[in-house]
Motif scaffolding. Sequence first.
Motif, PDB file in Angstrom:
ATOM      1  N   GLY A  64       5.019  -3.908   4.625  1.00  0.00           N
ATOM      2  CA  GLY A  64       5.156  -3.473   3.265  1.00  0.00           C
ATOM      3  C   GLY A  64       6.496  -3.407   2.697  1.00  0.00           C
ATOM      4  O   GLY A  64       6.584  -3.153   1.567  1.00  0.00           O
ATOM      5  N   GLU A  69       1.904  -9.193   5.537  1.00  0.00           N
ATOM      6  CA  GLU A  69       0.811  -8.770   6.481  1.00  0.00           C
ATOM      7  C   GLU A  69       0.482 -10.041   7.367  1.00  0.00           C
ATOM      8  O   GLU A  69       0.132  -9.861   8.639  1.00  0.00           O
ATOM      9  N   CYS A 109       3.742   0.750   9.070  1.00  0.00           N
ATOM     10  CA  CYS A 109       3.541   0.215   7.379  1.00  0.00           C
ATOM     11  C   CYS A 109       3.932   1.586   6.442  1.00  0.00           C
ATOM     12  O   CYS A 109       3.817   2.797   6.744  1.00  0.00           O
ATOM     13  N   VAL A 110       4.113   1.054   5.249  1.00  0.00           N
ATOM     14  CA  VAL A 110       4.218   1.968   4.220  1.00  0.00           C
ATOM     15  C   VAL A 110       2.733   2.599   4.015  1.00  0.00           C
ATOM     16  O   VAL A 110       1.747   2.007   4.199  1.00  0.00           O
ATOM     17  N   SER A 111       2.731   3.812   3.324  1.00  0.00           N
ATOM     18  CA  SER A 111       1.465   4.543   3.133  1.00  0.00           C
ATOM     19  C   SER A 111       0.519   3.937   2.146  1.00  0.00           C
ATOM     20  O   SER A 111      -0.864   3.981   2.364  1.00  0.00           O
ATOM     21  N   GLU A 112       0.802   2.927   1.276  1.00  0.00           N
ATOM     22  CA  GLU A 112      -0.137   2.210   0.457  1.00  0.00           C
ATOM     23  C   GLU A 112      -0.767   0.957   1.346  1.00  0.00           C
ATOM     24  O   GLU A 112      -1.707   0.506   0.640  1.00  0.00           O
ATOM     25  N   PHE A 113      -0.266   0.553   2.537  1.00  0.00           N
ATOM     26  CA  PHE A 113      -0.811  -0.516   3.146  1.00  0.00           C
ATOM     27  C   PHE A 113      -2.351   0.055   3.673  1.00  0.00           C
ATOM     28  O   PHE A 113      -2.212   1.142   4.517  1.00  0.00           O
ATOM     29  N   THR A 114      -3.357  -0.826   3.553  1.00  0.00           N
ATOM     30  CA  THR A 114      -4.394  -0.415   4.134  1.00  0.00           C
ATOM     31  C   THR A 114      -5.007  -1.573   5.055  1.00  0.00           C
ATOM     32  O   THR A 114      -6.257  -1.400   5.355  1.00  0.00           O
ATOM     33  N   ASN A 115      -4.616  -2.745   5.138  1.00  0.00           N
ATOM     34  CA  ASN A 115      -5.032  -3.778   5.857  1.00  0.00           C
ATOM     35  C   ASN A 115      -4.827  -3.870   7.446  1.00  0.00           C
ATOM     36  O   ASN A 115      -4.757  -4.568   8.033  1.00  0.00           O
TER      37      ASN A 115
END
Length: 164
Positions: A64, A69, A109-115
Motif C-alpha cells: 500500500g 497487491e 500493510c497500511v491500515s486501509e489495505f483489506t486484501n
Amino acid sequence: MTESQETQTPSDIDRRIQELGLVLPPPPQPGGVYAPIVIVDRWLYVSGQGPRLADGSLIVGKVGVDLFETEAYSAARAVGLTMLSTLRHELGSLNRIERLVKTLGMVNCVSEFTNHPQVINGFSNLMVEIFGEVAGKGARSAVGMGSLPSNIPVEVEAVFLLKP
C-alpha cells in the motif's frame, strides 16, 4: 491435479519443484533465539519465514506504500520457496511431509489495505502446486500487521504433518 501429484513418491517433490522451474533460495539463518522448525511426534511447526530471492536477499516493503497487491502476492510465493528451502535443509527431504495443516500469513500493510487473503494466496497456491490439492491445502488465517521484521511485506508460519 492428477492423482499421481496427490501421492508423491520419495523423489517426486524435488522433481515437481524442478518441473515448475522453481529455484529455492538458501535457507535463512535464524535471526534470533529460536529453532527454524520444531517436531513433536508427527507435528512439524515452522517458525515465521520471510520472502527471499534466489540469491538469499530479502524482499522488503510495505503493501500500500512500497508494493502493490500483485507484488505482495509474489512476495508471499517467495516465502513459500523460502519455507520449502528451510524444510528441505532441516528434514533432509521434503518427502517426509504428509500434508500442510495450518498457515498463519501476516501482511505488512497500511491500515486501509483489506486484501490480506489474496496476498497470502501466493503462499497457499504454491503449496497446492507442490503437494497437491489435498495435502497442500490446510486451514489458514491471513492478517494485516502495522510492521514486520526488516520491513518484509509478508511473513508466514505453518504447521505440517509428517509421514509416519
